[in-house]
Structures are given as structure tokens and as C-alpha cells.
Write an enzyme that holds these catalytic residues in place. Sequence first.
Site, PDB file in Angstrom:
ATOM      1  CG  MET A   1      14.661  27.693  -5.452  1.00 33.71           C
ATOM      2  SD  MET A   1      15.455  26.176  -6.546  1.00 33.71           S
ATOM      3  CE  MET A   1      16.884  26.935  -7.522  1.00 33.71           C
ATOM      4  N   PRO A   2      18.294  29.663  -4.119  1.00 35.36           N
ATOM      5  CG  PRO A   2      19.387  30.775  -2.207  1.00 35.36           C
ATOM      6  CD  PRO A   2      18.142  30.146  -2.556  1.00 35.36           C
ATOM      7  CG  PHE A   3      21.972  25.320  -8.045  1.00 37.27           C
ATOM      8  CD1 PHE A   3      21.637  24.224  -7.965  1.00 37.27           C
ATOM      9  CD2 PHE A   3      23.404  25.528  -8.891  1.00 37.27           C
ATOM     10  CE1 PHE A   3      22.207  23.082  -8.275  1.00 37.27           C
ATOM     11  CE2 PHE A   3      23.976  24.392  -9.438  1.00 37.27           C
ATOM     12  CZ  PHE A   3      23.646  23.350  -9.102  1.00 37.27           C
ATOM     13  CB  THR A  72      23.294  30.577  -9.209  1.00 36.80           C
ATOM     14  OG1 THR A  72      24.554  30.192  -9.793  1.00 36.80           O
ATOM     15  CG2 THR A  72      22.411  31.110 -10.332  1.00 36.80           C
TER      16      THR A  72
END
Length: 136
Positions: A1-3, A72
Site C-alpha cells: 500500500m504505497p502512499f 512510502t
Amino acid sequence: MPFVRIDALEADPDRLDALGRAVHDALVQTIGIPDDDRFQVLNGHRGGGSTLRYDDYLGVRRDSGIVYVAITMRSGRTPDQKRALYRRIAELAHEYTGTEPRNVFVCVTENESIDWSLGDGVAQYAPAPPRGADPL
């Protein structure tokens, strides 16, 4: 789950949206994140009063077309996957917005499953053990 956070000079809402799509498409294509796993903050900065700065570090000649991409994500990707990601982001940013690849600056920060709460105050990727369970 990239931010993902994207900051770009002289970027109107359409350009920001296209940059966001470029990064998301690259994440899906190179590291296999789900298509509906999109969490982004997109910021456009205006001209001379902007707080974005850049130089020609390592011989890369940047200009006011600079785009900063901060990703992130949980750790575990190989160096080759990251290289492919950087390359694909630059390619798609150029294809979708005309951004010169030399102006695409990407930084990946990795963390662990416990470092994420996707809502409700819960660590969805690292749930707590049941009450009364032996923590060891």
C-alpha cells in the site's frame, strides 16, 4: 500500500492528476500493487514564490519542470524492481504530461506492516493478538 506525495512547479490540476496517474500506473505495472490501492497527495507550486528548490546534482540538469515524487511503502522490493519503477514513472510522466524524464525526482521510503493504519485507528496489516494471548 504505497502512499505517494507529488510536488510540482507550475502544475495545474490536470497536470497534477496526470502525474498522479503516471506514478500509480507505474506502481501497478512494476511492483504489482492492486489497481484500487491509490493514496496520493498532489501539490502544485507556483513560480518564483515557490518553496521548491533544485540544482543540477550528479550532472542531471533540472529546470522549472521539476517534479518530486515521494513514495512510502512496505519493504520487500528488490533493487531491480525499484529501478524499473523509477524508469517507468519517468516514462509515463513524459507520456502523460510531457515532463522531461530528467525532471522526475523519486525517493522511496520503506517501512514495516505495523507502520500503517488505513483507517479506524487499526493497524490492518499487523493486527493485535487476541486479548489474553501470549505475546511471545
